[in-house]
Design a protein around this motif. Structure first.
Motif, PDB file in Angstrom:
ATOM      1  N   SER A 110       0.832  -1.207   0.000  1.00 15.43           N
ATOM      2  CA  SER A 110       0.000   0.000   0.000  1.00 15.43           C
ATOM      3  C   SER A 110       0.861   1.249   0.000  1.00 15.43           C
ATOM      4  O   SER A 110       0.587   2.222  -0.717  1.00 15.43           O
ATOM      5  CB  SER A 110      -0.918  -0.010   1.225  1.00 15.43           C
ATOM      6  N   LEU A 111       1.934   1.238   0.834  1.00 17.63           N
ATOM      7  CA  LEU A 111       2.799   2.407   0.899  1.00 17.63           C
ATOM      8  C   LEU A 111       3.526   2.639  -0.428  1.00 17.63           C
ATOM      9  O   LEU A 111       3.709   3.780  -0.870  1.00 17.63           O
ATOM     10  CB  LEU A 111       3.808   2.214   2.039  1.00 17.63           C
ATOM     11  N   LYS A 112       3.919   1.545  -1.062  1.00 20.57           N
ATOM     12  CA  LYS A 112       4.636   1.650  -2.332  1.00 20.57           C
ATOM     13  C   LYS A 112       3.811   2.390  -3.376  1.00 20.57           C
ATOM     14  O   LYS A 112       4.318   3.276  -4.086  1.00 20.57           O
ATOM     15  CB  LYS A 112       4.997   0.249  -2.814  1.00 20.57           C
ATOM     16  N   PHE A 113       2.496   2.058  -3.470  1.00 17.39           N
ATOM     17  CA  PHE A 113       1.671   2.671  -4.502  1.00 17.39           C
ATOM     18  C   PHE A 113       1.096   4.003  -4.048  1.00 17.39           C
ATOM     19  O   PHE A 113       0.831   4.881  -4.876  1.00 17.39           O
ATOM     20  CB  PHE A 113       0.538   1.716  -4.888  1.00 17.39           C
ATOM     21  N   ALA A 114       0.914   4.197  -2.735  1.00 17.91           N
ATOM     22  CA  ALA A 114       0.371   5.470  -2.257  1.00 17.91           C
ATOM     23  C   ALA A 114       1.344   6.613  -2.497  1.00 17.91           C
ATOM     24  O   ALA A 114       0.946   7.754  -2.787  1.00 17.91           O
ATOM     25  CB  ALA A 114       0.036   5.369  -0.766  1.00 17.91           C
ATOM     26  N   THR A 115       2.652   6.323  -2.393  1.00 21.69           N
ATOM     27  CA  THR A 115       3.659   7.377  -2.562  1.00 21.69           C
ATOM     28  C   THR A 115       3.812   7.822  -4.007  1.00 21.69           C
ATOM     29  O   THR A 115       4.635   8.704  -4.288  1.00 21.69           O
ATOM     30  CB  THR A 115       5.015   6.882  -2.031  1.00 21.69           C
ATOM     31  N   ARG A 116       3.067   7.243  -4.887  1.00 23.82           N
ATOM     32  CA  ARG A 116       3.149   7.653  -6.300  1.00 23.82           C
ATOM     33  C   ARG A 116       2.328   8.902  -6.566  1.00 23.82           C
ATOM     34  O   ARG A 116       2.296   9.388  -7.695  1.00 23.82           O
ATOM     35  CB  ARG A 116       2.673   6.523  -7.207  1.00 23.82           C
ATOM     36  N   GLN A 117       1.587   9.374  -5.552  1.00 23.60           N
ATOM     37  CA  GLN A 117       0.820  10.597  -5.755  1.00 23.60           C
ATOM     38  C   GLN A 117       1.100  11.556  -4.600  1.00 23.60           C
ATOM     39  O   GLN A 117       1.859  11.248  -3.676  1.00 23.60           O
ATOM     40  CB  GLN A 117      -0.677  10.289  -5.842  1.00 23.60           C
ATOM     41  N   GLU A 118       0.527  12.735  -4.646  1.00 28.11           N
ATOM     42  CA  GLU A 118       0.822  13.783  -3.680  1.00 28.11           C
ATOM     43  C   GLU A 118       0.426  13.351  -2.274  1.00 28.11           C
ATOM     44  O   GLU A 118      -0.589  12.685  -2.084  1.00 28.11           O
ATOM     45  CB  GLU A 118       0.069  15.061  -4.065  1.00 28.11           C
ATOM     46  N   PRO A 119       1.266  13.701  -1.236  1.00 28.54           N
ATOM     47  CA  PRO A 119       0.918  13.384   0.156  1.00 28.54           C
ATOM     48  C   PRO A 119      -0.255  14.264   0.613  1.00 28.54           C
ATOM     49  O   PRO A 119      -0.620  15.221  -0.107  1.00 28.54           O
ATOM     50  CB  PRO A 119       2.209  13.684   0.911  1.00 28.54           C
ATOM     51  N   PRO A 120      -0.814  13.995   1.785  1.00 29.90           N
ATOM     52  CA  PRO A 120      -0.395  12.939   2.715  1.00 29.90           C
ATOM     53  C   PRO A 120      -0.851  11.565   2.243  1.00 29.90           C
ATOM     54  O   PRO A 120      -1.825  11.438   1.513  1.00 29.90           O
ATOM     55  CB  PRO A 120      -1.082  13.346   4.020  1.00 29.90           C
ATOM     56  N   TRP A 121      -0.123  10.533   2.727  1.00 28.83           N
ATOM     57  CA  TRP A 121      -0.446   9.153   2.363  1.00 28.83           C
ATOM     58  C   TRP A 121      -1.025   8.463   3.598  1.00 28.83           C
ATOM     59  O   TRP A 121      -0.361   8.346   4.636  1.00 28.83           O
ATOM     60  CB  TRP A 121       0.822   8.426   1.895  1.00 28.83           C
ATOM     61  N   HIS A 122      -2.251   8.021   3.467  1.00 31.75           N
ATOM     62  CA  HIS A 122      -2.963   7.420   4.595  1.00 31.75           C
ATOM     63  C   HIS A 122      -2.946   5.889   4.469  1.00 31.75           C
ATOM     64  O   HIS A 122      -3.329   5.343   3.433  1.00 31.75           O
ATOM     65  CB  HIS A 122      -4.425   7.906   4.637  1.00 31.75           C
ATOM     66  N   ILE A 123      -2.480   5.258   5.534  1.00 26.03           N
ATOM     67  CA  ILE A 123      -2.505   3.798   5.607  1.00 26.03           C
ATOM     68  C   ILE A 123      -3.355   3.415   6.819  1.00 26.03           C
ATOM     69  O   ILE A 123      -3.088   3.910   7.941  1.00 26.03           O
ATOM     70  CB  ILE A 123      -1.091   3.201   5.764  1.00 26.03           C
ATOM     71  N   ARG A 124      -4.333   2.562   6.601  1.00 24.03           N
ATOM     72  CA  ARG A 124      -5.227   2.165   7.703  1.00 24.03           C
ATOM     73  C   ARG A 124      -5.241   0.645   7.804  1.00 24.03           C
ATOM     74  O   ARG A 124      -5.469  -0.048   6.814  1.00 24.03           O
ATOM     75  CB  ARG A 124      -6.644   2.687   7.453  1.00 24.03           C
ATOM     76  N   ILE A 125      -4.958   0.145   9.046  1.00 25.38           N
ATOM     77  CA  ILE A 125      -4.972  -1.299   9.293  1.00 25.38           C
ATOM     78  C   ILE A 125      -6.065  -1.572  10.323  1.00 25.38           C
ATOM     79  O   ILE A 125      -6.023  -1.000  11.441  1.00 25.38           O
ATOM     80  CB  ILE A 125      -3.617  -1.809   9.830  1.00 25.38           C
TER      81      ILE A 125
END
Length: 630
Positions: free
Chosen positions: A520-535
């Motif tokens: 998820s982090l790998k693909f989320a960083t391909r666009q503008e932040p912030p990058w939200h990861i929810r588990i």
């Protein structure tokens, strides 16, 4: 179910039965069609003959009346005597009566008129004949005088203007036959209390110069004319009905008939008037809806149609009875033939079932043992005895390779799990070392120390011999992984954990949550932040579920299609694909979940409506508890 129908006994039995059914059906059908054709022909011929017989008898009675009228019409004695009788009546005193055009003769006849009446009566009696072809004869002049001979004798007056038949008789050159009417005069001479009906036949008669001088009426009882019809209806075998109607559709028989019941027949048969020959046709009654057979016979003498009406079902009752008996006998013979075919099929297949029972009941310990070798088939069929011997030889060889096969399969499953887990190690190391390299270039020393400590814990966790761990342990190292990335990205990375307390002790495969977060982090960083990861983790129907979601660009259509095809192939073939080194990622996690939980494993992935991707994994909580006990 269909596989049970493919055994040898069923095939043999079905083949024998099919041959019997085909041959027997053709034979029975041919016999049935031939006999039913005869029965139907006899039934319809009988119906036609009955109708023709009734029509002939009616014509016979009408012909007798017609002959009497012709005897009177062409008799010069009758003409002369009737003229003389009328002349003598004119000499008697008369009195006008209101409503009549001609005066009425007063009582007190002369000797001449009495003698004339007596002679006329004798002549008319002779015209009727000894068989009394007619019950009554009336002679009418055109001046309201009428003389009767039969049961009703004597002279009376009538009014031509009110006589219902007068105009019809005057307009025709031949005979005129009335419909049945209630006859009060003739009812007086019958002992029965029932009202009597009669039919009349009228003709004009002429003098020697072909000048009309009067009308002759020949009358007969209705019951006598239709004696054959009444007798037939009384003893009808199939509840037949009889209808007699004339050319203009007036119903002659039955008396006082309900017109609505018979109109369909009159319309049907009146469209094309048949000749004197009988006409037979099938008809559907619009009132009852039943199929009926009509035997129609038209008389050239009277112009009447005599119709015999009978239900097809009742007329062909003998055919139905023959059909039932034929089917009963046919079913009995067929069942007996099928029983014979069953016995024959069982004789052939019983030894095969014995071999089958031996195969089904055999255990691993029995393979190659003397217990199986001591069994003998003795079927009497060489092929089956040879098959049984071959099976005994095979069982002795099968035992030798069984243990080796079981051991090999067990080792293969364990090896695949270890290999899949090992694929995760270089993959994680590669990504982490790349991150440290970038941080070193940026002189982030404190962050490198913290990251190294977390990385040491993570590597220790990855390199452990455990294949399953508690969910809280997997979450702890996943959190360390996110802390490592938080050092590099700072506030650009936002993550959260929402794990239900009951799930923390559930045992799960190692390294199934952290790679999902990494993906998820790998693909989320391909666009503008912030990058939200929810588990998030939760329990559902005695099963555990963990969902990892992000706000990245989500799966591309091509990635979704390829991953779905690989997973569908695994479900379809029940064979897990072989991954090469570097082929880790989501499919790696799916395969390990599949190997651990089998058909109870959960692996779902989708793009979120508002953007980003979501992956859910899960399995039964009971299995995790068993892992914990080990």
């Amino acid at each position: 179910m269909w596989s049970k129908l493919k055994n040898i006994q069923t095939i043999l039995f079905s083949t024998y039965t099919l041959i019997i059914i085909v041959v027997f059906t053709i034979l029975v059908a041919w016999v049935y069609l031939w006999v039913s054709g005869l029965i139907k022909k006899n039934a319809t011929d009988s119906l036609v003959n009955v109708g023709q017989s009734m029509q002939d008898q009616i014509d016979s009675e009408i012909r007798k009346m017609n002959d009497v009228s012709l005897n009177v019409m062409y008799s010069n004695l009758v003409k002369n005597q009737f003229r003389k009788y009328l002349t003598d009546l004119e000499k008697l005193p008369q009195k006008p009566v209101e409503g009549l055009q001609q005066p009425v003769t007063l009582p007190g006849a002369s000797a001449n008129s009495v003698q004339s009446a007596k002679e006329l009566a004798e002549i008319l009696t002779a015209a009727m004949g000894p068989s009394r072809a007619a019950e009554q004869i009336y002679l009418y002049d055109f001046n309201s005088k009428v003389y009767g001979n039969g049961f009703d004798n004597g002279e009376r007056s009538y009014d031509p203007n009110t006589a219902p038949w007068f105009q019809a008789v005057m307009s025709t050159q031949g005979k005129y036959i009335t419909i049945p009417v209630e006859d009060e005069e003739m009812s007086k001479f019958i002992s029965s209390r029932e009202k009597q009906y009669s039919l009349s036949l009228f003709r004009q008669f002429y003098d020697n110069y072909n000048v009309p001088i009067g009308i002759v009426e020949v009358k007969q009882y209705y019951n006598r004319i239709f004696k054959s019809v009444l007798s037939f209806v009384k003893q009808r075998a199939y509840e037949e009905n009889v209808l007699v109607f004339d050319d203009v559709g007036q119903i002659i028989y039955p008396l006082k008939a309900d017109r609505s019941l018979y109109d369909p027949y009159i319309r049907q048969l009146g469209e094309g008037q048949p000749s004197a020959e009988s006409a037979y046709e099938s008809f559907r009654n619009p009132v009852t809806g039943d199929r009926e057979l009509l035997s129609n016979h038209r008389s050239d003498l009277t112009g009447w149609n005599t119709v015999v009406i009978v239900s097809e079902k009742k007329l062909l009752a003998p055919l139905a009875d023959f059909t039932r008996k034929t089917l009963f006998v046919a079913v009995g013979i067929l069942l007996f033939a099928m029983l014979l075919s069953f016995v024959a099929a069982k004789k052939i297949t019983f030894p095969i079932y014995r071999i089958l029972r031996t195969v089904r009941n055999i255990r691993l310990d029995d393979l190659g043992s003397g217990r199986i070798a001591s069994q003998e088939l003795n079927s009497g069929l060489n092929e089956l005895d040879q098959l049984h011997d071959a099976f005994l030889n095979m069982s002795s060889r099968l035992r030798q390779s069984m243990d080796e096969l079981l051991l090999s399969q067990s080792q293969e499953v364990q090896s695949r799990l270890i290999a899949l887990q090992s694929q995760m190690n270089p993959h994680f190391l590669y990504n982490t070392l790349a991150t440290i390299s970038v941080m070193a270039e940026e002189n982030m020393n404190e962050q490198i120390v913290s990251m190294s400590e977390n990385m040491s814990d993570i590597l220790r966790y990855i390199s452990s011999d455990l294949s399953v761990v508690e969910l809280q342990t997997e979450i702890l190292h996943t959190r360390k992984y996110l802390e490592v990335n938080e050092i590099r990205h700072g506030k650009k990375l936002v993550y959260s954990f929402e794990i239900d307390e009951p799930l923390t002790r559930v045992m799960i495969p190692k390294l199934v949550v952290q790679p999902l977060v990494e993906n998820s982090l790998k693909f989320a960083t391909r666009q503008e932040p912030p990058w939200h990861i929810r588990i998030s983790g939760f329990a559902e129907d005695n099963a555990w579920r963990v969902t990892v979601s992000d706000n990245g660009p989500g799966f591309s259509p091509e990635s979704l299609r390829k991953l779905r095809e690989q997973i569908d192939e695994t479900y379809l073939t029940n064979v897990t694909p072989v991954l090469q080194l570097g082929g880790m990622g989501l499919l790696n996690i799916f395969i390990r979940m599949r190997l651990t939980y089998g058909s109870e494993s959960v692996f779902l992935f989708r793009n979120l409506p508002d953007g980003g991707a979501e992956i859910t994994i899960g399995g039964p909580m009971e299995r995790g508890e068993r892992h914990e006990e080990r």
